[in-house]
Write a protein that holds these residues in place. Sequence first.
Motif, PDB file in Angstrom:
ATOM      1  N   ALA A  53       3.719   9.307  -9.950  1.00 30.75           N
ATOM      2  CA  ALA A  53       2.914   9.701 -11.233  1.00 30.75           C
ATOM      3  C   ALA A  53       2.292  10.970 -11.347  1.00 30.75           C
ATOM      4  O   ALA A  53       2.011  11.844 -12.345  1.00 30.75           O
ATOM      5  CB  ALA A  53       1.872   8.390 -11.434  1.00 30.75           C
ATOM      6  N   ARG A  54       1.695  11.488 -10.078  1.00 30.92           N
ATOM      7  CA  ARG A  54       0.864  12.720 -10.194  1.00 30.92           C
ATOM      8  C   ARG A  54       1.813  13.807 -10.400  1.00 30.92           C
ATOM      9  O   ARG A  54       1.689  14.640 -11.029  1.00 30.92           O
ATOM     10  CB  ARG A  54      -0.070  12.918  -8.650  1.00 30.92           C
ATOM     11  CG  ARG A  54      -0.747  13.872  -8.793  1.00 30.92           C
ATOM     12  CD  ARG A  54      -1.726  13.846  -7.417  1.00 30.92           C
ATOM     13  NE  ARG A  54      -2.299  12.940  -7.184  1.00 30.92           N
ATOM     14  CZ  ARG A  54      -2.399  12.053  -6.342  1.00 30.92           C
ATOM     15  NH1 ARG A  54      -1.568  12.105  -5.305  1.00 30.92           N
ATOM     16  NH2 ARG A  54      -3.184  10.901  -6.279  1.00 30.92           N
ATOM     17  N   GLU A  65       0.704  -1.103  -0.141  1.00 33.12           N
ATOM     18  CA  GLU A  65       0.065  -0.064   0.059  1.00 33.12           C
ATOM     19  C   GLU A  65       0.728   1.311  -0.065  1.00 33.12           C
ATOM     20  O   GLU A  65       0.563   2.405  -0.887  1.00 33.12           O
ATOM     21  CB  GLU A  65      -0.983   0.123   1.086  1.00 33.12           C
ATOM     22  CG  GLU A  65      -2.068  -0.973   0.909  1.00 33.12           C
ATOM     23  CD  GLU A  65      -2.894  -1.057   2.461  1.00 33.12           C
ATOM     24  OE1 GLU A  65      -2.382  -0.533   3.389  1.00 33.12           O
ATOM     25  OE2 GLU A  65      -3.846  -1.906   2.339  1.00 33.12           O
ATOM     26  N   GLY A 108       2.057   1.694  -3.279  1.00 37.08           N
ATOM     27  CA  GLY A 108       1.302   2.041  -4.247  1.00 37.08           C
ATOM     28  C   GLY A 108       1.107   3.515  -4.243  1.00 37.08           C
ATOM     29  O   GLY A 108       1.010   4.352  -5.061  1.00 37.08           O
ATOM     30  N   GLU A 109       1.031   4.179  -2.871  1.00 34.45           N
ATOM     31  CA  GLU A 109       0.769   5.529  -2.662  1.00 34.45           C
ATOM     32  C   GLU A 109       2.154   6.247  -3.039  1.00 34.45           C
ATOM     33  O   GLU A 109       1.881   7.255  -3.946  1.00 34.45           O
ATOM     34  CB  GLU A 109       0.643   5.635  -1.150  1.00 34.45           C
ATOM     35  CG  GLU A 109      -0.948   5.147  -0.848  1.00 34.45           C
ATOM     36  CD  GLU A 109      -1.018   5.424   0.734  1.00 34.45           C
ATOM     37  OE1 GLU A 109      -0.171   5.806   1.446  1.00 34.45           O
ATOM     38  OE2 GLU A 109      -1.972   4.920   1.453  1.00 34.45           O
ATOM     39  N   ARG A 110       3.188   5.715  -3.003  1.00 31.56           N
ATOM     40  CA  ARG A 110       4.472   6.491  -3.241  1.00 31.56           C
ATOM     41  C   ARG A 110       4.263   6.515  -4.846  1.00 31.56           C
ATOM     42  O   ARG A 110       4.535   7.593  -5.493  1.00 31.56           O
ATOM     43  CB  ARG A 110       5.689   5.680  -2.874  1.00 31.56           C
ATOM     44  CG  ARG A 110       6.842   6.552  -3.280  1.00 31.56           C
ATOM     45  CD  ARG A 110       8.186   5.729  -2.813  1.00 31.56           C
ATOM     46  NE  ARG A 110       8.282   4.515  -3.561  1.00 31.56           N
ATOM     47  CZ  ARG A 110       8.776   4.363  -4.901  1.00 31.56           C
ATOM     48  NH1 ARG A 110       9.074   5.625  -5.373  1.00 31.56           N
ATOM     49  NH2 ARG A 110       8.974   3.251  -5.578  1.00 31.56           N
ATOM     50  N   LEU A 111       4.022   5.525  -5.503  1.00 34.80           N
ATOM     51  CA  LEU A 111       4.015   5.479  -6.959  1.00 34.80           C
ATOM     52  C   LEU A 111       3.010   6.341  -7.628  1.00 34.80           C
ATOM     53  O   LEU A 111       3.171   7.045  -8.584  1.00 34.80           O
ATOM     54  CB  LEU A 111       3.903   4.183  -7.424  1.00 34.80           C
ATOM     55  CG  LEU A 111       5.063   3.095  -7.405  1.00 34.80           C
ATOM     56  CD1 LEU A 111       4.542   1.646  -8.014  1.00 34.80           C
ATOM     57  CD2 LEU A 111       6.119   3.717  -8.129  1.00 34.80           C
ATOM     58  N   GLN A 112       1.865   6.567  -6.759  1.00 35.87           N
ATOM     59  CA  GLN A 112       0.592   7.192  -7.181  1.00 35.87           C
ATOM     60  C   GLN A 112       1.333   8.654  -6.982  1.00 35.87           C
ATOM     61  O   GLN A 112       0.864   9.439  -8.015  1.00 35.87           O
ATOM     62  CB  GLN A 112      -0.461   7.090  -6.583  1.00 35.87           C
ATOM     63  CG  GLN A 112      -1.741   7.850  -6.714  1.00 35.87           C
ATOM     64  CD  GLN A 112      -2.919   7.254  -6.124  1.00 35.87           C
ATOM     65  OE1 GLN A 112      -2.850   6.958  -4.668  1.00 35.87           O
ATOM     66  NE2 GLN A 112      -4.108   7.333  -6.594  1.00 35.87           N
ATOM     67  N   ALA A 113       1.793   8.939  -6.120  1.00 37.04           N
ATOM     68  CA  ALA A 113       2.227  10.218  -5.941  1.00 37.04           C
ATOM     69  C   ALA A 113       3.314  10.713  -6.988  1.00 37.04           C
ATOM     70  O   ALA A 113       3.359  11.922  -7.414  1.00 37.04           O
ATOM     71  CB  ALA A 113       3.043  10.457  -4.431  1.00 37.04           C
TER      72      ALA A 113
END
Length: 161
Positions: free
Chosen positions: A90-91, A80, A83-88
Amino acid sequence: MIYEAEFWVAVAFILFLLALARIGAHRSVLGALDDRRARVQAELDEARRLRAEAQALLAEYKLRQNEAEQEALALIRSAEAEGERLQAEARAKVEEFVARRTKMAENKIAQAEAQALAEVRGSAAEAAVAAAEKILGDTVKGKVADTVVANGIRELQTKLN
C-alpha cells in the motif's frame, strides 16, 4: 465356677463355634470374604486402569493443546507478515500514485508555461510587427517601402514564432 453365668456363656459360645464349624459356616464366611476381597481387588485394578487411561488422555490433550498453541502462534506470525507485506504494498502504491500525480502536475505546469510563453511571443510579435509597420510606413514611402515592410514583417513573424 459351674454356677457362674460367664462360664455357661463361654461354654455356649464354644458349642456355638463348634456347631458353626461342623456345618461349614467358616467356609461360607471365608468364601464371602474371599469374594469380597476379589471384588475389591477387581475394583482397584479397574481404578488403576482408568487412572492410567486418564493420564494418557491428559497427556494427549496437553500435546494437542501445545500443538494448537504452536499453530495459533504460526497463524499470528503469518498474519503479521501478511499485514506488513500489505502495508508495504500500500505504501508503494501510494508513493507511485503521488509520484504519478506530481509528474502530471509538473507536465500541466510546463504546458501552461509553454502556452503562456507562446502567447507572450505571439503578442510581442504582433506588437513588434505593428510598431515596425508604423515606423517603416512613416519613414519609407512608395513601392519600395511597401516591399521592404512586407519582407520585414514576414521575416519578423517567422523568427518570433
